[in-house]
Enzyme design. Structure first.
Site, mmCIF file in Angstrom:
data_model
loop_
_atom_site.group_PDB
_atom_site.id
_atom_site.type_symbol
_atom_site.label_atom_id
_atom_site.label_comp_id
_atom_site.label_asym_id
_atom_site.label_seq_id
_atom_site.Cartn_x
_atom_site.Cartn_y
_atom_site.Cartn_z
ATOM 1 C CB THR B 53 -0.895 -0.051 1.280
ATOM 2 O OG1 THR B 53 -0.138 0.408 2.460
ATOM 3 C CG2 THR B 53 -1.424 -1.387 1.552
ATOM 4 C CB CYS B 54 0.242 4.959 0.080
ATOM 5 S SG CYS B 54 -0.979 4.965 1.211
ATOM 6 C CG ASN B 55 1.231 4.992 4.657
ATOM 7 O OD1 ASN B 55 2.096 5.686 4.497
ATOM 8 N ND2 ASN B 55 0.167 5.215 5.182
ATOM 9 N NE ARG B 56 0.517 -1.333 6.548
ATOM 10 C CZ ARG B 56 1.126 -1.302 7.790
ATOM 11 N NH1 ARG B 56 2.066 -2.140 8.121
ATOM 12 N NH2 ARG B 56 0.967 -0.326 8.703
ATOM 13 C CB SER B 107 -3.041 2.544 9.595
ATOM 14 O OG SER B 107 -3.499 1.380 9.071
ATOM 15 C CD GLU B 112 -5.738 3.153 6.761
ATOM 16 O OE1 GLU B 112 -6.729 3.169 5.987
ATOM 17 O OE2 GLU B 112 -4.665 2.276 6.456
ATOM 18 N N GLY B 187 -5.539 10.256 -10.527
ATOM 19 C CA GLY B 187 -5.877 8.881 -10.181
ATOM 20 C C GLY B 187 -7.252 8.731 -9.864
ATOM 21 N N GLY B 189 -8.283 5.595 -8.782
ATOM 22 C CA GLY B 189 -8.546 4.368 -8.160
ATOM 23 C C GLY B 189 -9.350 4.746 -6.763
#
Lengths: 274, 413
Positions: B53-56, B107, B112, B187, B189
């Protein structure tokens, strides 16, 4: 100690207390509930006592109470607090209130430092036109002070965004848009009052030769420059390239010029000094 | 050996690495099945799942025996990366980490809910690639179920629901009301659409979408009443925009200073806000130097998010307590599942014993009533025995011991 002397001591303290209470907004969730309730009460009490000060002065001397440097600065302080209260009636801005009331406290402290503001009884009687001139200039000064303060906060918030510092100040100050709206709104109010006050003042100067009015008088030049300066800020949305940040910078410059103008009143440089 | 010790998780996240590193190791969804297949070809790897994901970026595998899974994953996914920027969890710690991730406790934006959808999709991709089986399949299902429980039973996600919501809050600090603002989202998505919905809720009246595939942009733009553009028209779509947000995968440096009209920027009353929620970052760092442009990326939003964490101490404690119970339930189920051969044998022996007793007592001519009684008796005895087994499975790992392990895990973060 008479009532006037007592009030000159109490008023700065009350305004600083109100400023501290408003400042508790920065504590966010940790703000005590009583602080939020007390903010409004303390400001209202301070303003009521401030009005009372002028009423006592008027009753004791029989003069229009806004005469001389001390009472003029004090009147500007009261007008600033009053105008801020009116402007933020619908949407309270406690984070801005702390700065505004701190400034009001400083102005009142300066006014109190000039002396106990006791009625002299030797001021010349004023007609309605002169009173209109004084009231307009006082209101204009209050609006321009607010414009400068909002401008400063706009630059602070802008800098926070630019540096990506999303701390307490960032979270609690109004949005950049709201701050720039307030810069222009107060500048417009100041510009309108200044237009009236300046024109009435020039008319008075011509009508009364004893005032030795000159267009070359430093204060007349400075106030005229201020009038132009805040006129530009008021209409800055219509001037290409004069964006919110530049308008805010101009408002701060205007505030400094205004304070200089007030200081000129305390010197012998200006005709107003007499 | 305990099956759980064969579960290994290796990854990096916002806790261990900054966005500049995270973007280098992000895995695009289209590459995931191939990478999972490659993992399965490694000796000892039985099951695998990849969550990016954007963070992991995290890889979860189940090994058949004591393979050097950590080293293998590190070599395959995080080669040349300082090991301090990654973390490795095994056995119960890996399960705890997965549960906390699903619950949104790990998160960047606490609580979230996007992570649930992302984990679910990662599971679907792994299932389609044939890389999930008897261990990871129930683990993911249970983690998703625990995550949902945390979201519904604690106040963890109240207020700020996602990165998208934090981005909207930040934009409000610039524009105040979003009404009448020109917004462009690059984007279309899930994150882009979620951001669009949040912006609409905050008063934005028209939101344009720019996307690689015009169809997706059109679909998203219909929802927000804006226009759709393809990436070829990015610069013209951005013209005059007050807020530009990017939520795109695999498009590093998509937006450069050349996409902005510098003279127009100088004439604007308020600055243009650019929020980059993409990993890798879609907006070139040089954009930051443009006069009248505020560029904010995921790392910049970290302090805003940290404030949410501080304000939710009670909810976090409640969520952690709930997760300890959920992890314990999963471990008990795993232990019970390991008794399966013994249970099958128990079934078989009960049936043999029942038939033998019936033969002896009735000499092979049992009436339907006698058969019914014998079946009922054996069923009840078997249920009692299985109940004892289940209890034994639950007691095999005490909840108190698990709680201590959970606390140790938290302290190591």
């Amino acid at each position: 100690m008479n009532s006037i002397q007592l009030l000159t001591v109490i008023l700065p303290l009350l305004y600083f207390s109100a400023s501290s209470l408003y400042g508790m907004a920065y504590a966010e969730d940790r703000q005590p509930t009583w602080a939020a309730r007390a903010q409004r009460s303390v400001v209202i009490i301070a303003m009521a006592l401030h009005v009372w000060l002028f009423l006592i002065h008027n009753r004791e001397s029989g003069e229009f109470p806004v005469q001389g440097i001390a009472l003029t600065v004090s009147a500007v302080a009261l007008a600033t607090a009053l105008l801020f209260r009116v402007l933020t009636l619908r949407i309270p801005q406690p984070s801005v209130g702390t700065l505004v009331l701190g400034t009001v406290g400083c102005l009142q402290l300066v006014a109190s430092s000039f002396g106990p503001m006791v009625a002299t009884g030797n001021a010349s009687p004023l007609d309605a036109v002169a009173i209109l001139h004084i009231l307009m200039m006082v209101l204009a000064s209050a609006a321009l002070i607010l414009s400068g303060l909002y401008g400063w906060l706009h630059l602070v918030q802008y800098r926070q965004m630019r540096r990506r510092v999303f701390g307490t100040l960032f979270r609690n100050l109004p949005s950049l848009e709201s701050l720039s709206v307030m810069v222009r709104r107060t500048a417009t109010a100041g510009f309108v009052c200044l237009t009236l006050g300046l024109n009435v003042g020039i008319g008075l100067g011509h009508a009364r030769p004893e005032h030795e009015f000159k267009y070359g008088d430093p204060q007349v030049i400075l106030v005229t420059a201020l009038w132009l300066h805040f006129g530009v800020i008021a209409f800055s949305r219509r001037i290409p390239g004069l964006n919110a940040r530049r308008a805010s910078t101009m408002a701060i410059g205007g505030l400094l010029a205004l304070l200089t103008s007030l200081a000129l009143m305390a010197t012998n440089i200006s005709f107003h000094a007499s | 050996m305990d099956h759980l010790e064969e579960i290994v998780l290796l990854g990096l996240s916002h806790r261990s690495a900054e966005v500049a590193i995270r973007e280098q190791y992000a895995v695009q969804p289209e590459d995931t099945p191939r990478l999972l297949q490659e993992l399965l070809e490694q000796e000892g790897v039985e099951e695998a799942l990849l969550l990016s994901t954007c963070n992991r970026t995290e890889i979860l595998i189940h090994c058949s025996h004591e393979c050097d899974a950590g080293e293998l994953l590190r070599f395959k996914f995080f080669r040349n990366l300082d090991p301090d920027k990654t973390y490795e969890h095994r056995g119960v710690r890996a399960i705890i980490h997965l549960y906390r991730t699903a619950a949104g406790l790990d998160s960047q934006v606490l609580g979230e809910t996007e992570i649930l959808g992302q984990l679910k999709r990662a599971g679907e991709i792994a299932r389609a690639a044939g890389s999930m089986g008897g261990v990871l399949e129930p683990l993911i299902q249970q983690a998703l179920s625990a995550g949902k429980r945390v979201h519904t039973e604690t106040g963890l996600g109240e207020g700020t629901l996602s990165i998208a919501r934090v981005a909207v809050t930040t934009s409000e600090r610039v524009f105040g009301q979003l009404d009448g603002r020109q917004v462009v989202i690059v984007g279309a998505g899930e994150t882009g659409r979620l951001l669009g919905r949040h912006l609409l809720a905050q008063g934005a009246s028209k939101i344009d979408f720019v996307n690689r595939t015009l169809e997706s942009a059109e679909e998203a733009a219909r929802e927000t009443g804006g226009r759709a553009h393809s990436l070829d028209n990015l610069a013209s779509a951005m013209k005059g925009a007050d807020l530009i947000a990017t939520c795109v995968d695999g498009a590093p440096g998509l937006i450069t200073p050349d996409h902005f009209d510098r003279r127009a920027l100088g004439r604007r009353d308020q600055p243009t806000l650019v929020i980059d929620l993409s990993v890798p970052r879609a907006v070139h760092e040089d954009v930051r130097d443009l006069n009248g442009v505020f560029l904010i990326n995921l790392d910049d939003l970290a302090p805003v998010i940290a404030t949410n964490h501080e304000q939710r101490g009670a909810s976090i404690a409640k969520a952690d307590e709930l997760l300890v119970g959920e992890v314990h339930k999963f471990l008990s189920l795993r232990t019970y599942a390991s008794f399966r051969p013994a249970i099958a044998e128990l079934h078989r022996r009960f049936e043999i014993a029942r038939e033998e007793v019936l033969d002896q007592v009735t000499s092979g001519s049992a009436s339907p009533r006698e058969l019914e009684i014998a079946h009922e008796l054996s069923r009840r005895l078997l249920d009692a025995a299985l109940g004892q087994l289940k209890e034994g499975a639950r007691a095999a790992r005490s909840e108190e011991a698990l709680d201590r392990m959970y606390q140790r895990y938290l302290r190591s973060l």
